[in-house]
Design a protein around this motif. Structure first.
Motif, PDB file in Angstrom:
ATOM      1  N   LYS A  75      57.133   4.712  60.035  1.00 17.97           N
ATOM      2  CA  LYS A  75      57.667   5.618  61.059  1.00 17.97           C
ATOM      3  C   LYS A  75      56.891   6.930  61.132  1.00 17.97           C
ATOM      4  O   LYS A  75      56.665   7.465  62.202  1.00 17.97           O
ATOM      5  CB  LYS A  75      59.144   5.937  60.771  1.00 17.97           C
ATOM      6  CG  LYS A  75      60.068   4.805  61.140  1.00 17.97           C
ATOM      7  CD  LYS A  75      61.499   5.262  61.093  1.00 17.97           C
ATOM      8  CE  LYS A  75      62.428   4.146  61.496  1.00 17.97           C
ATOM      9  NZ  LYS A  75      62.475   3.932  62.949  1.00 17.97           N
ATOM     10  N   THR A  76      56.496   7.445  59.991  1.00 14.78           N
ATOM     11  CA  THR A  76      55.929   8.810  59.987  1.00 14.78           C
ATOM     12  C   THR A  76      54.402   8.815  59.985  1.00 14.78           C
ATOM     13  O   THR A  76      53.795   9.809  60.353  1.00 14.78           O
ATOM     14  CB  THR A  76      56.382   9.580  58.730  1.00 14.78           C
ATOM     15  OG1 THR A  76      55.873   8.920  57.574  1.00 14.78           O
ATOM     16  CG2 THR A  76      57.888   9.681  58.650  1.00 14.78           C
ATOM     17  N   GLY A  77      53.782   7.715  59.519  1.00 14.96           N
ATOM     18  CA  GLY A  77      52.354   7.796  59.214  1.00 14.96           C
ATOM     19  C   GLY A  77      52.183   8.711  58.002  1.00 14.96           C
ATOM     20  O   GLY A  77      53.172   9.086  57.357  1.00 14.96           O
ATOM     21  N   ASP A  78      50.939   9.116  57.740  1.00 18.27           N
ATOM     22  CA  ASP A  78      50.691   9.907  56.526  1.00 18.27           C
ATOM     23  C   ASP A  78      51.050  11.384  56.678  1.00 18.27           C
ATOM     24  O   ASP A  78      51.041  12.142  55.708  1.00 18.27           O
ATOM     25  CB  ASP A  78      49.211   9.797  56.116  1.00 18.27           C
ATOM     26  CG  ASP A  78      48.894   8.425  55.550  1.00 18.27           C
ATOM     27  OD1 ASP A  78      49.839   7.614  55.403  1.00 18.27           O
ATOM     28  OD2 ASP A  78      47.725   8.152  55.258  1.00 18.27           O
ATOM     29  N   LYS A  79      51.385  11.806  57.918  1.00 20.54           N
ATOM     30  CA  LYS A  79      51.737  13.219  58.120  1.00 20.54           C
ATOM     31  C   LYS A  79      53.205  13.418  57.692  1.00 20.54           C
ATOM     32  O   LYS A  79      54.131  13.448  58.505  1.00 20.54           O
ATOM     33  CB  LYS A  79      51.541  13.576  59.594  1.00 20.54           C
ATOM     34  CG  LYS A  79      51.331  15.058  59.807  1.00 20.54           C
ATOM     35  CD  LYS A  79      50.817  15.308  61.211  1.00 20.54           C
ATOM     36  CE  LYS A  79      50.762  16.741  61.637  1.00 20.54           C
ATOM     37  NZ  LYS A  79      51.485  17.728  60.918  1.00 20.54           N
ATOM     38  N   ALA A  99      46.089   2.035  48.688  1.00 23.51           N
ATOM     39  CA  ALA A  99      46.489   1.309  49.915  1.00 23.51           C
ATOM     40  C   ALA A  99      45.994   2.066  51.152  1.00 23.51           C
ATOM     41  O   ALA A  99      46.336   1.699  52.278  1.00 23.51           O
ATOM     42  CB  ALA A  99      48.010   1.166  49.950  1.00 23.51           C
ATOM     43  N   GLY A 100      45.208   3.113  50.955  1.00 25.61           N
ATOM     44  CA  GLY A 100      44.589   3.816  52.088  1.00 25.61           C
ATOM     45  C   GLY A 100      45.387   5.000  52.617  1.00 25.61           C
ATOM     46  O   GLY A 100      45.034   5.576  53.632  1.00 25.61           O
ATOM     47  N   HIS A 101      46.452   5.389  51.931  1.00 28.14           N
ATOM     48  CA  HIS A 101      47.273   6.515  52.414  1.00 28.14           C
ATOM     49  C   HIS A 101      46.781   7.845  51.850  1.00 28.14           C
ATOM     50  O   HIS A 101      46.453   7.950  50.667  1.00 28.14           O
ATOM     51  CB  HIS A 101      48.735   6.335  51.994  1.00 28.14           C
ATOM     52  CG  HIS A 101      49.417   5.226  52.709  1.00 28.14           C
ATOM     53  ND1 HIS A 101      49.766   5.296  54.041  1.00 28.14           N
ATOM     54  CD2 HIS A 101      49.801   3.995  52.283  1.00 28.14           C
ATOM     55  CE1 HIS A 101      50.342   4.168  54.397  1.00 28.14           C
ATOM     56  NE2 HIS A 101      50.378   3.352  53.356  1.00 28.14           N
ATOM     57  N   MET A 102      46.783   8.851  52.696  1.00 31.25           N
ATOM     58  CA  MET A 102      46.545  10.227  52.229  1.00 31.25           C
ATOM     59  C   MET A 102      47.711  11.059  52.764  1.00 31.25           C
ATOM     60  O   MET A 102      47.684  11.602  53.870  1.00 31.25           O
ATOM     61  CB  MET A 102      45.198  10.720  52.775  1.00 31.25           C
ATOM     62  CG  MET A 102      44.850  12.108  52.314  1.00 31.25           C
ATOM     63  SD  MET A 102      44.738  12.238  50.529  1.00 31.25           S
ATOM     64  CE  MET A 102      42.989  12.443  50.352  1.00 31.25           C
ATOM     65  N   ILE A 103      48.776  11.096  51.952  1.00 33.07           N
ATOM     66  CA  ILE A 103      50.011  11.778  52.340  1.00 33.07           C
ATOM     67  C   ILE A 103      49.733  13.284  52.436  1.00 33.07           C
ATOM     68  O   ILE A 103      49.009  13.831  51.598  1.00 33.07           O
ATOM     69  CB  ILE A 103      51.084  11.521  51.247  1.00 33.07           C
ATOM     70  CG1 ILE A 103      51.298  10.009  51.044  1.00 33.07           C
ATOM     71  CG2 ILE A 103      52.387  12.240  51.529  1.00 33.07           C
ATOM     72  CD1 ILE A 103      51.803   9.262  52.225  1.00 33.07           C
TER      73      ILE A 103
END
Ligand SMILES: C[S@@+](CC[C@H](N)C(=O)[O-])C[C@H]1O[C@@H](n2cnc3c(N)ncnc32)[C@H](O)[C@@H]1O
Length: 318
Positions: A75-79, A99-103
Motif C-alpha cells: 500500500k505505501t511503497g518504500d516511502k 528484497a530491494g526495499h529502501m524504507i
C-alpha cells in the motif's frame, strides 16, 4: 566499562532475556531450513536443538508477521516508516534490503541492555554494517544507540513516553508518514496501564499508523495458566496478560486506545492461511511427535492488527 545496573536499574532481566530465547529459537529454525535469514547468525552464534513444535511455531510467527508487512508495503511503497517496538535482534531491516526495499526510516527500540548488544553486533559484522545507508559515509554509534541515514537503533524503556518521544525525534521521525509499528511478543511484557499510555500516544501522534502485534491469547484456560506459571518460575512475568484473554480483548485494547479499527486471528488460523507449498515444504523437514501440543500452542498465540489510517482497514490475513 558497561555496568548492567547502569542500563537496567529496575530489574527487568527476565523480560530482557526473552530476546535471547526468541533469537536462539529463530537461529535454530533457520539452520534447520524453516526460512531463510542470512543475518540472524551474526547476532546469535550457538543454539541448542529445539523441538519441532517450537520450530513450526516460530515459522508461523515469522511468516504470519511477514504477510502483514508485505501488505503494508504494497500500500505505501518504500516511502514509509517502520518502528520496531521491543526489536530484540530482529533482522527485518536487512531482509527488506535484500528484497530491494529502501524504507524512508527504520527505527528500532528496546531496553538499552539489548540495543547495546545489537549495536555491538552491527559494528562487528561487515555483512550488517555494509548494508546501512549513510549519506556522509558515517554511522554514529554510542554504547546503546546507533544512527545511519535511514536506520536507527535506540535504547529506551517503552513505559516512558517522554523518553520515546525524545528518541524518536533523534531518529528524525516524521509523524505524517505512513508508519508500520511492529510489536512481536513485546506488549505482553508491559504493564496494562503503561501499554495503554503507549498505544494512546502512538494513535494520537501518527495519523497513518498500522500496528502488527504478535503475542499470547486464550490465557485464561488451563494451558494458559501453565504457560504463565512456567514463565514466572523463570523470572519473567507477563505483566500485560490482561489483554491476552481472547481475540476480542486483543481487539478492544486498540479500540480503547484511540485506534480506528482492529482485527485478530489465532495462530491456527494464521498457519492455515500460509501458502500451501510452504507448509508442505516445512512439514517434511522434521517429524512432529507432538501434533496436539503444536495445536495447543497455536491456540494460545495470535496476531492482531490495528490502524489509524483508513487506507489500512481492508487488510486481511488472506
Ligand atoms: C520476546 S522478545 C522479542 C524480540 C523481537 N521482537 C523478536 O520477536 O524477535 C521481547 C523483547 O521486548 C523487549 N521489551 C519488553 N519490555 C520492554 C520495555 N518496557 N521497553 C523496551 N523493550 C522492552 C525485551 O527487551 C525483548 O527484547
Amino acid at each position: 566499562m558497561m555496568d548492567r545496573t547502569m542500563f537496567n536499574p529496575s530489574g527487568d532481566d527476565g523480560v530482557i532475556s526473552t530476546n535471547d530465547d526468541a533469537s536462539g529459537c529463530k537461529r535454530h529454525a533457520v539452520r534447520v531450513g524453516y526460512w531463510k535469514d542470512d543475518y540472524i547468525g551474526s547476532f546469535v552464534s550457538n543454539t541448542d536443538r529445539k523441538a519441532p513444535e517450537i520450530n513450526r511455531g516460530y515459522f508461523a510467527r515469522v511468516k504470519g508477521i511477514e504477510i502483514f508487512i508485505d501488505k503494508f508495503l504494497e500500500k505505501t511503497g518504500d516511502k514509509c516508516q517502520i518502528i520496531n517496538l521491543g526489536c530484540g535482534f530482529d533482522t527485518l531491516y536487512w531482509r527488506l534490503r535484500d528484497a530491494g526495499h529502501m524504507i524512508t526510516n527504520f527505527i528500532e527500540l528496546d531496553f538499552p541492555m539489548v540495543t547495546s548488544r545489537k549495536c555491538m553486533a552491527i559494528k562487528r559484522h561487515k555483512n550488517l554494517l555494509s548494508k546501512l545507508h549513510c549519506e556522509d559515509g558515517e554511522v554514529r554509534f554510542n554504547p546503546t544507540d546507533m544512527h545511519a541515514a535511514n536506520y536507527h537503533v535506540m535504547g529506551v524503556d517503552l513505559r516512558h513516553i517522554d523518553e520515546i518521544e525524545n528518541k524518536l525525534k533523534q531518529a528524525e521521525v516524521d509523524f505524517t508518514l505512513p508508519t508500520l509499528f511492529l510489536a512481536e511478543c513485546v506488549l505482553v511484557y508491559i504493564e496494562s496501564e503503561h501499554c495503554s499510555n503507549l498505544l494512546k500516544w502512538l494513535s494520537s501522534h501518527f495519523s497513518s499508523g498500522f500496528i502488527v502485534n504478535y503475542e499470547q491469547v486464550n490465557m485464561n484456560d488451563r494451558f494458559g495458566e501453565v504457560m504463565l506459571s512456567n514463565l514466572r518460575s523463570r523470572g519473567c512475568d507477563l505483566a500485560g496478560v490482561e489483554a491476552c484473554q481472547t481475540l476480542d480483548t486483543q481487539i478492544d485494547r486498540f479500540l480503547n486506545c484511540g485506534w480506528h479499527g482492529a482485527k485478530a486471528w489465532d495462530m491456527v488460523q494464521v498457519y492455515q492461511s500460509l501458502p500451501s507449498n510452504e507448509i508442505q515444504r516445512i512439514e517434511k523437514l522434521e517429524l512432529l511427535d507432538e501434533a496436539e501440543l503444536l495445536t495447543q500452542l497455536f491456540q494460545h498465540y495470535c496476531i492482531s492488527i490495528s490502524w489509524t489510517g483508513e487506507e489500512f482497514e481492508d487488510i486481511e490475513i488472506t
